[in-house]
Enzyme design. Structure first.
Site, PDB file in Angstrom:
ATOM      1  CB  CYS A 143      37.732  40.817  28.326  1.00  0.00           C
ATOM      2  SG  CYS A 143      39.302  39.989  28.665  1.00  0.00           S
TER       3      CYS A 143
ATOM      4  CB  CYS B 180      30.774  46.315  35.720  1.00  0.00           C
ATOM      5  SG  CYS B 180      29.346  45.606  36.569  1.00  0.00           S
TER       6      CYS B 180
ATOM      7  CB  CYS C 100      43.076  37.074  33.186  1.00  0.00           C
ATOM      8  SG  CYS C 100      42.659  38.511  34.181  1.00  0.00           S
TER       9      CYS C 100
ATOM     10  CB  CYS D 167      43.540  44.105  33.815  1.00  0.00           C
ATOM     11  SG  CYS D 167      42.237  44.440  32.613  1.00  0.00           S
TER      12      CYS D 167
ATOM     13  CG  ASP E 289      43.245  38.042  47.496  1.00  0.00           C
ATOM     14  OD1 ASP E 289      42.578  37.141  46.987  1.00  0.00           O
ATOM     15  OD2 ASP E 289      44.033  38.768  46.844  1.00  0.00           O
TER      16      ASP E 289
ATOM     17  CB  CYS F  44      24.682  43.251  31.342  1.00  0.00           C
ATOM     18  SG  CYS F  44      26.214  44.170  31.261  1.00  0.00           S
TER      19      CYS F  44
HETATM   20  S1  SF4 Z   1      29.576  41.684  35.604  1.00  0.00           S
HETATM   21 FE1  SF4 Z   1      28.815  43.748  35.160  1.00  0.00          FE
HETATM   22  S2  SF4 Z   1      29.464  44.105  33.032  1.00  0.00           S
HETATM   23 FE2  SF4 Z   1      29.573  41.897  33.386  1.00  0.00          FE
HETATM   24  S3  SF4 Z   1      27.610  41.089  32.765  1.00  0.00           S
HETATM   25 FE3  SF4 Z   1      27.455  41.474  34.948  1.00  0.00          FE
HETATM   26  S4  SF4 Z   1      26.572  43.529  35.063  1.00  0.00           S
HETATM   27 FE4  SF4 Z   1      27.375  43.306  32.971  1.00  0.00          FE
HETATM   28  S1  SF4 Z   2      40.829  41.687  34.349  1.00  0.00           S
HETATM   29 FE1  SF4 Z   2      41.154  39.903  33.006  1.00  0.00          FE
HETATM   30  S2  SF4 Z   2      39.110  39.305  32.451  1.00  0.00           S
HETATM   31 FE2  SF4 Z   2      38.937  41.395  33.187  1.00  0.00          FE
HETATM   32  S3  SF4 Z   2      39.144  42.693  31.351  1.00  0.00           S
HETATM   33 FE3  SF4 Z   2      41.160  42.469  32.243  1.00  0.00          FE
HETATM   34  S4  SF4 Z   2      42.024  40.755  31.115  1.00  0.00           S
HETATM   35 FE4  SF4 Z   2      39.842  40.639  30.827  1.00  0.00          FE
END
Ligand code: SF4
Ligand code: SF4
Length: 316
Positions: free
Chosen positions: A199, A249, A215, A242, A134, A192
């Site tokens: 978010c 997903c 974010c 977060c 990372d 999707c």
């Molecule tokens: S990242 Fe996951 S939730 Fe977002 S569009 Fe792609 S499949 Fe859907």
């Molecule tokens: S990680 Fe960031 S982009 Fe993803 S839901 Fe949380 S605020 Fe939104």
């Protein structure tokens, strides 16, 4: 080295990666990331990296691993599952991102990569090889794609087919020529848009584009100044990081619990409630997060987040 020996060595690396607890390993040829260059340039130009000024540094190194490691020929990419067996209770609680439940993944993964490099040197001789976990100068998702391990979703997380996105990505960049993967997987997000709709701060401003300054991960970890009042009521009790766009997903229905002993959280974290967090002492912070990535915000940063959350009006 003959291509037969390259194949044998590549197979051995993948076998050892699995034995060391990595969920997947793939190899890509080191070279210039042509497709990423305009994307990165635009992202930086539009200031979507917020206060993360370090993202502006080393532009060339980010796009070409040969500028990071002399004579680099291969990028070996590793994925490490961090999906927990049990989620720390979230109801009426302040919430930690799952990746921060336990010992800092940088240390856990680096230990494994150093071990693999030592063993690789015994097999392949005096090679040049550097581990990255990372690490800002490496565009890790692009390399994981090139290594044929998955694709980058609309939420910008790296997704592994039938396994989900709760994976750390790490690399060894080496001057060793290895047998590389020949196929990249295609995007499987389809129509999707669950992550975009879920978010709470509308940080996913377009499919595959995050405005980092909006974010919650950035606001609660990277941002050094006060969290802007515009975000009141939008952080949904997230005190460090977060996972919302990953939790929704559909590919994460396939997530299975990791088996890394060093990723098991302290029971004391499971027992904390909002009041305990609001009254967190510096000593307890040190005890709970002794080896954790949460130390990155330091005590003051975490308490800033908790104070912001505790003063929030009802969530939107
Ligand atoms: S990242 Fe996951 S939730 Fe977002 S569009 Fe792609 S499949 Fe859907
Ligand atoms: S990680 Fe960031 S982009 Fe993803 S839901 Fe949380 S605020 Fe939104």
């Amino acid at each position: 080295m003959s291509s037969f020996n390259q194949l044998m060595l590549s197979a051995w690396i993948k076998q050892r990666a699995s034995e060391l607890g990595f969920s997947a390993c793939g190899i890509a040829p080191a070279g210039y990331l042509e497709d990423e260059a305009p994307r990165l340039e635009q992202w930086l130009k539009h200031g979507l990296h917020g206060e993360m000024k370090y993202m502006e540094n080393n532009f060339d190194k980010r796009l070409d691993p040969r500028k990071l490691v002399d004579g680099a020929k291969s990028v070996i990419v590793f994925l490490k599952n961090y999906f927990p067996k049990t989620t720390i209770p979230q109801n009426e609680n302040y919430i930690l991102s799952k990746y921060a439940y336990s010992e800092d993944y940088h240390n856990v993964i680096k230990d494994k990569l150093y071990q693999l490099i030592d063993e690789l040197k015994q097999k392949a001789g005096n090679i040049n090889a550097r581990p990255f976990v990372d690490s800002a100068p490496v565009l890790e998702r692009a390399w994981a794609e090139k290594a044929g391990l998955g694709w980058t979703g609309k939420n910008t997380c790296f997704i592994v087919p039938k396994k989900g996105s709760f994976f750390f990505i790490a690399e060894i960049i080496t001057d060793l020529e290895l047998a590389c993967e020949q196929i990249s997987l295609t995007d499987r997000c389809g129509n999707c848009r669950k992550c975009i709709d879920a978010c709470p701060t509308q940080a996913i401003i377009a499919p595959y584009v995050i405005d980092a300054a909006k974010c919650i991960s950035y606001l609660t970890i990277e941002l050094k100044s006060q969290i802007p009042a515009d975000f009141e009521g939008k952080l949904h009790d997230r005190m460090f990081g977060c996972d919302i766009c990953q939790d929704v997903c559909p590919w994460n229905r396939f997530s299975s619990a990791h088996d890394e002993p060093r990723f098991i959280p302290d029971q004391a974290l499971h027992d904390m409630k909002k009041d305990d967090w609001s009254n967190l002492s510096r000593d307890l912070f040190d005890q709970l997060f002794k080896k954790s990535a949460v130390k990155r915000t330091r005590y003051e940063g975490l308490m800033r987040n908790i104070r912001f959350l505790s003063s929030e009006p009802d969530q939107e």
